[in-house]
Enzyme design. Structure first.
Site, PDB file in Angstrom:
ATOM      1  N   GLU A  99      -7.255 -17.551  18.020  1.00 23.96           N
ATOM      2  CA  GLU A  99      -7.800 -16.200  18.207  1.00 23.96           C
ATOM      3  C   GLU A  99      -9.240 -16.101  17.704  1.00 23.96           C
ATOM      4  OE1 GLU A  99      -6.102 -14.283  19.991  1.00 23.96           O
ATOM      5  OE2 GLU A  99      -3.963 -14.409  19.534  1.00 23.96           O
ATOM      6  N   HIS A 151      -4.875 -10.764  10.789  1.00 25.51           N
ATOM      7  CA  HIS A 151      -3.935 -10.564  11.891  1.00 25.51           C
ATOM      8  C   HIS A 151      -2.536 -11.024  11.477  1.00 25.51           C
ATOM      9  CE1 HIS A 151      -1.883 -10.745  15.644  1.00 25.51           C
ATOM     10  NE2 HIS A 151      -1.916 -12.054  15.738  1.00 25.51           N
ATOM     11  N   HIS A 208       2.066 -10.419  12.190  1.00 28.25           N
ATOM     12  CA  HIS A 208       3.118 -10.098  13.162  1.00 28.25           C
ATOM     13  C   HIS A 208       4.273  -9.334  12.510  1.00 28.25           C
ATOM     14  CE1 HIS A 208       2.064 -13.890  15.857  1.00 28.25           C
ATOM     15  NE2 HIS A 208       1.087 -13.010  15.805  1.00 28.25           N
ATOM     16  N   GLU A 251       0.171   9.678   3.046  1.00 30.66           N
ATOM     17  CA  GLU A 251      -0.800   8.610   2.783  1.00 30.66           C
ATOM     18  C   GLU A 251      -1.542   8.171   4.064  1.00 30.66           C
ATOM     19  OE1 GLU A 251      -1.078   7.742  -0.330  1.00 30.66           O
ATOM     20  OE2 GLU A 251      -2.378   5.979  -0.233  1.00 30.66           O
ATOM     21  N   HIS A 295       2.879  -7.644  20.144  1.00 28.75           N
ATOM     22  CA  HIS A 295       2.364  -8.856  19.520  1.00 28.75           C
ATOM     23  C   HIS A 295       2.228  -8.644  18.004  1.00 28.75           C
ATOM     24  CE1 HIS A 295      -0.950 -12.219  19.595  1.00 28.75           C
ATOM     25  NE2 HIS A 295      -0.329 -12.163  18.439  1.00 28.75           N
TER      26      HIS A 295
HETATM   27  O1  2HA Z   1      -2.167 -17.857  15.349  1.00 32.27           O
HETATM   28  O2  2HA Z   1      -0.832 -15.180  15.801  1.00 32.27           O
HETATM   29  O3  2HA Z   1      -2.060 -14.508  18.005  1.00 32.27           O
HETATM   30  C1  2HA Z   1      -1.034 -17.472  16.048  1.00 32.27           C
HETATM   31  C2  2HA Z   1      -1.182 -16.077  16.501  1.00 32.27           C
HETATM   32  C3  2HA Z   1      -1.804 -15.850  17.802  1.00 32.27           C
HETATM   33 ZN    ZN Z   2      -0.682 -13.297  16.779  1.00 31.97          ZN
END
Ligand code: 2HA
Ligand code: ZN
Length: 298
Positions: free
Chosen positions: A138, A162, A164, A192, A233
């Site tokens: 990414e 980032h 998940h 909050e 995602h």
């Molecule tokens: O690095 O999260 O979006 C793996 C991920 C891709």
């Molecule tokens: Zn990801």
């Protein structure tokens, strides 16, 4: 003796000593690496899920100079995007395919330093990714978001994280791809939320992970939002420090979890006592918070 002198002394004793102490022991590197560990503890980094980047200050780049001189010959590689705001910047980024919880264990292997050229279109590796690694898949998204946030924050924003979180992916199957609706639902979940993300959440419809389309759609949202949902995602949270970015992710996820729990308790998404928009506005006014009208829905 400042840090530079200390390093100078170590260098005289030999590069090996410097390497043994390792860059990974720098507090700011550890803080970055630990994003992976704290995110893993939350359950946000299955397998190789997630990645992060930090735009370095001049002092941090200087501290790295002994490690980077041997790599000045590395080739410039097209980033796939052109981000003039990122010209000449250096980004610490996690490695492609790495397990985020392992970054802190072996920083020189699971992260690296990417220098961006004077056009903002090419990058080269100056340090790290030992053992044949490369920057996160990414990377293009990180560069465009870093650039957009740098401009929007007068240079203060430096971290893009980032992750998940399962609740963010799950809600993609429950709510429409409508950022005003999503933001307002989350604002109404706990007081909050309006304090932490008054500008609302950015939203990018489901896109191919690692694609330029994803990077470009994300750049657009990053101009006005510090946190962005990648539909089905995960989540991107940005900040002036690692703590700042992680804290933002944590609050967004908590609000989403409260929404999930409220829906479960109510037996569906029609919440009988959902906070009214008038009440939300009263809370914001009482806290002197200016809510982003573009993210306000019923
Ligand atoms: O690095 O999260 O979006 C793996 C991920 C891709
Ligand atoms: Zn990801």
């Amino acid at each position: 003796m400042d840090n530079t002198d200390w390093f100078e002394t170590l260098r005289e004793k030999g590069q090996g000593v410097v390497d043994a102490l390792g860059l990974g022991h720098r507090p700011w590197m550890q803080e970055f690496a630990q994003l992976g560990s704290v995110g893993y503890a939350q359950g946000w980094h299955e397998r190789n899920g997630g990645n992060a980047s930090m735009r370095l200050t001049t002092e941090e780049v200087v501290a790295l100079r002994y490690y980077t001189t041997t790599n000045q010959q590395n080739p410039w590689v097209p980033l796939g995007v052109e981000v003039p705001a990122m010209a000449e910047e250096c980004l610490l980024v996690t490695a492609a395919g790495c397990a985020m919880e392992r970054v802190a264990q072996d920083p020189a292997r699971f992260m690296g330093l990417v220098q961006i050229d004077g056009t903002g279109a090419y990058g080269r590796v100056l340090w790290g990714f030992e053992g044949g690694g490369r920057p996160t898949s990414e990377l293009a998204s990180h560069v465009v978001i870093q650039g957009a946030r740098k401009e929007a924050s007068d240079g203060a924003s430096r971290v893009v994280y980032h992750c998940h979180p399962r609740v963010i992916a799950a809600l993609g199957s429950v709510w429409p791809e409508d950022k005003a609706l999503i933001t307002t639902r989350l604002w109404k979940m706990m007081t909050e939320a309006i304090m932490v993300f008054p500008e609302g959440l950015g939203l990018v419809p489901c896109e191919v992970p690692g694609s330029l389309e994803l990077a470009e759609a994300t750049a657009e949202e990053a101009r006005t939002h510090r946190a962005i949902v990648w539909s089905r995602h995960g989540l991107l949270a940005t900040g002036n420090s690692c703590e700042d970015a992680f804290g933002l992710a944590h609050v967004v996820v908590k609000a989403a979890e409260i929404y999930r729990d409220a829906c479960a308790l109510a037996g569906g998404p029609d919440l009988p006592y959902l906070m009214t928009t008038a009440e939300l506005k009263r809370l914001a006014a009482g806290l002197n918070i200016c809510l982003n009208e573009a993210c306000l829905a019923e």
